[in-house]
Design an enzyme around this catalytic site. Structure first.
Site, PDB file in Angstrom:
ATOM      1  N   SER A  75      -9.598  -0.529   6.810  1.00  0.00           N
ATOM      2  CA  SER A  75      -9.267  -0.424   5.819  1.00  0.00           C
ATOM      3  C   SER A  75      -8.466  -1.842   5.215  1.00  0.00           C
ATOM      4  CB  SER A  75      -8.342   0.810   5.565  1.00  0.00           C
ATOM      5  OG  SER A  75      -9.159   1.899   5.365  1.00  0.00           O
ATOM      6  N   LYS A 120       0.749  -1.230  -0.053  1.00  0.00           N
ATOM      7  CA  LYS A 120       0.126   0.004  -0.107  1.00  0.00           C
ATOM      8  C   LYS A 120       0.934   1.192   0.124  1.00  0.00           C
ATOM      9  CE  LYS A 120      -3.606   2.133   2.742  1.00  0.00           C
ATOM     10  NZ  LYS A 120      -4.787   1.872   3.822  1.00  0.00           N
ATOM     11  N   SER A 131      -9.639   1.432   2.819  1.00  0.00           N
ATOM     12  CA  SER A 131      -8.703   2.605   1.950  1.00  0.00           C
ATOM     13  C   SER A 131      -7.659   1.766   1.158  1.00  0.00           C
ATOM     14  CB  SER A 131      -8.183   3.444   2.700  1.00  0.00           C
ATOM     15  OG  SER A 131      -7.260   2.881   3.455  1.00  0.00           O
TER      16      SER A 131
HETATM   17  N1  GLN Z   1     -13.369   3.586   6.092  1.00  0.00           N
HETATM   18  C1  GLN Z   1     -12.551   4.410   7.250  1.00  0.00           C
HETATM   19  C2  GLN Z   1     -12.349   5.575   6.883  1.00  0.00           C
HETATM   20  O1  GLN Z   1     -12.725   6.383   5.940  1.00  0.00           O
HETATM   21  C3  GLN Z   1     -11.602   3.513   7.401  1.00  0.00           C
HETATM   22  C4  GLN Z   1     -10.238   3.827   6.730  1.00  0.00           C
HETATM   23  C5  GLN Z   1      -9.061   3.052   7.268  1.00  0.00           C
HETATM   24  O2  GLN Z   1      -9.046   2.194   7.862  1.00  0.00           O
HETATM   25  N2  GLN Z   1      -7.804   3.676   6.921  1.00  0.00           N
HETATM   26  O3  GLN Z   1     -11.999   6.380   7.861  1.00  0.00           O
END
Ligand code: GLN
Length: 495
Positions: free
Chosen positions: A177, A78, A153
């Site tokens: 994410s 990532k 993400s």
């Molecule tokens: N969907 C969550 C957010 O928008 C989690 C994001 C994450 O785990 N980095 O913050």
């Protein structure tokens, strides 16, 4: 084994045992990326030459060289994890062109284990999002249906593994994410216990919630990756001293009679019918393999989303203060006439950050500001403790808690991009594990009426990854959904 049928880390190991070189394996995955990633857009940067050189060096090790657990395994990373000499931008304009002078601890450890970094993957900007649509590079596509999001993400990492463009990948999980894109793409993803894996070299989003973790096609593969990256690190003061168990061995010892808690009451509302039906069938599969299923109340679980959306933006607002145009990457151009320091900050941040990141910075700054701190941030920290108390009570009775990873399956690109609240609600089952620090895994457990994957989430006690791996392995043995590859992997898709 034909290189064209390579899928898992186990396959890579078998190929190498049977005489293939790390270079052959690496070239096979790079060829697939060249042929198919145009349609998926999982990768934002390919490290082809470097990966092949590294694979050649691994092949050139003498016969007496020590055995390496991930020898020649290509891994996708990532783009918010620092890789020395490779761009690391968190899919943000503000870090365009940034090339870190150091490796994150997880990269050092993967390298020491023999893995080969093949490229960086797309994500929502600074990991804020659930779709990869908030990437300056545009969205990645779901390998099961390219009109749909892969989740986020860490959507690029999940899509890469699901489409068989890499046998394994790393993501980060602040509120879901890793687990949510794993669920949307039909693969295994795991968020380790807070502190299990060093965050040194992870571009910080919310420091009390962030964890790096593995993606794989199987539980054993996720365990192999976790094995390599876990353990204390003097460069991360929040990394835990806890001994690292033999995760790979745990994957080979499926749990026979676990007690699994299901919070049925929180699943009554807001879960799509297709997801609910697949999840209920997965619980029956667990029961069928000897699990005892008990109802567990998690009375504060419904506050996970509002609590998360105070804590995460608050921490983000202070973490992202460092991107001011002075030290890293992007600085907005200024006319000499009005080139004041304040204007430089203002324009750099205005142009450098996307809308979602700016929304989070504003929410977080508000929640932390004088007069509001007690009402929001402090209150959120108190509710966080209540959520953790619920889980502690549950783990006095059960080995793991099961629930769907997400309330819906993957949706269409663009469908929710104008509705942040609806996107935030999608974190309802994942954010709890971050607020409590507990480990959680998502496994593929079937598909809905549209043929899209559904994730089964198992949450364990602190430092109980071994239990999740053993229960996950037992489920997977009974229900090997990972064997079905999506259409984008060149295989036959859903009927
Ligand atoms: N969907 C969550 C957010 O928008 C989690 C994001 C994450 O785990 N980095 O913050």
């Amino acid at each position: 084994m034909e290189l064209s049928s390579l899928g898992t880390i186990a396959d890579v190991r078998a190929a190498l045992r049977n005489g293939a070189g790390a270079v052959d394996v690496c070239a096979e995955f790079l060829d697939r990326i060249a042929a198919r990633d145009g349609a998926i857009r999982a990768f934002t940067h390919l490290a082809a030459d470097r990966a092949l050189e590294r694979a050649a060096a691994l092949d050139g090790r003498g016969p007496d060289a020590p055995a390496l657990p991930l020898l020649g395994v290509p891994v996708a990373i990532k783009d918010n994890i620092c890789t020395r000499g490779l761009p690391t931008t968190a899919s943000s304009r503000i870090l365009a062109g940034y090339v870190p002078p150091y490796d994150a601890t997880v990269i050092e450890r993967l390298t020491a284990a023999g893995a080969v970094v093949i490229g960086k993957t797309n994500c929502d900007e600074f990991a804020m999002g659930s779709t990869t649509e908030h990437s300056v590079r545009g969205p990645s596509r779901n390998p099961w249906n390219p009109a749909c999001v892969p989740g986020g993400s860490s959507g690029g990492s999940a899509a890469a593994v699901a489409a068989r463009l890499a046998p394994a990948a790393l993501g980060s999980d602040t509120g879901g994410s890793i687990r949510q894109p794993a669920a949307f793409c039909g693969i295994v993803g795991m968020k380790p216990t807070y502190g299990r894996v060093s965050r040194y070299g992870l571009l910080a989003f919310a420091s009390s919630l962030d964890q790096i973790g593995p993606f794989g096609l199987t539980v054993a593969d996720a365990a192999a990756l976790l094995q390599a990256i876990a353990g204390p690190d003097p460069r991360d003061a929040t990394s835990a001293g806890a001994a690292v168990p033999a995760f790979e061995e745990a994957a080979a010892e499926p749990a026979r009679n676990p007690t699994i808690g299901v919070p049925w009451s929180i699943l009554e509302n807001g879960v799509d019918a297709g997801v609910g039906a697949v999840f209920t069938a997965a619980v029956e599969t667990l029961r069928g393999l000897g699990a005892t299923i008990v109802d567990v109340p998690l009375p504060h679980a419904e506050y996970a989303v509002p609590t998360y959306y105070i804590v995460a933006p608050a921490e983000a607002s202070s973490n992202l203060a460092r991107y001011d145009g002075v030290r890293y990457a992007y600085r907005a151009p200024l006319d000499e006439r009005d080139a004041t320091l304040d204007r430089m900050y203002d324009r750099t941040r205005r142009h450098g950050f996307g809308d979602e990141v700016k929304r989070r910075i504003m929410l977080g700054t508000y929640a932390l500001s004088a007069g509001y701190y007690d009402a929001y941030y402090l209150k959120a920290q108190q509710v966080r403790t209540l959520i953790r108390d619920d889980y502690d009570a549950a783990f006095r009775r059960v080995d793991a808690v099961a629930m769907p990873t997400t309330p819906t399956t993957a949706f269409r690109i663009g469908e929710r991009s104008d509705d942040p609240l609806q996107l935030y609600m999608g974190d309802v089952f994942t954010a709890g594990a971050n607020l409590t620090g507990l480990p959680a895994i998502s496994l593929p457990c079937g598909r809905d009426g549209a043929g899209l994957p559904v994730g089964l989430q198992l949450i364990g006690p602190a430092f109980g990854e071994e239990t999740l791996i053993r229960v996950g392995a037992a489920y997977e043995e009974q229900a090997p959904w990972w064997r079905e590859a999506p259409p984008a992997a060149g295989a036959r898709g859903p009927e």
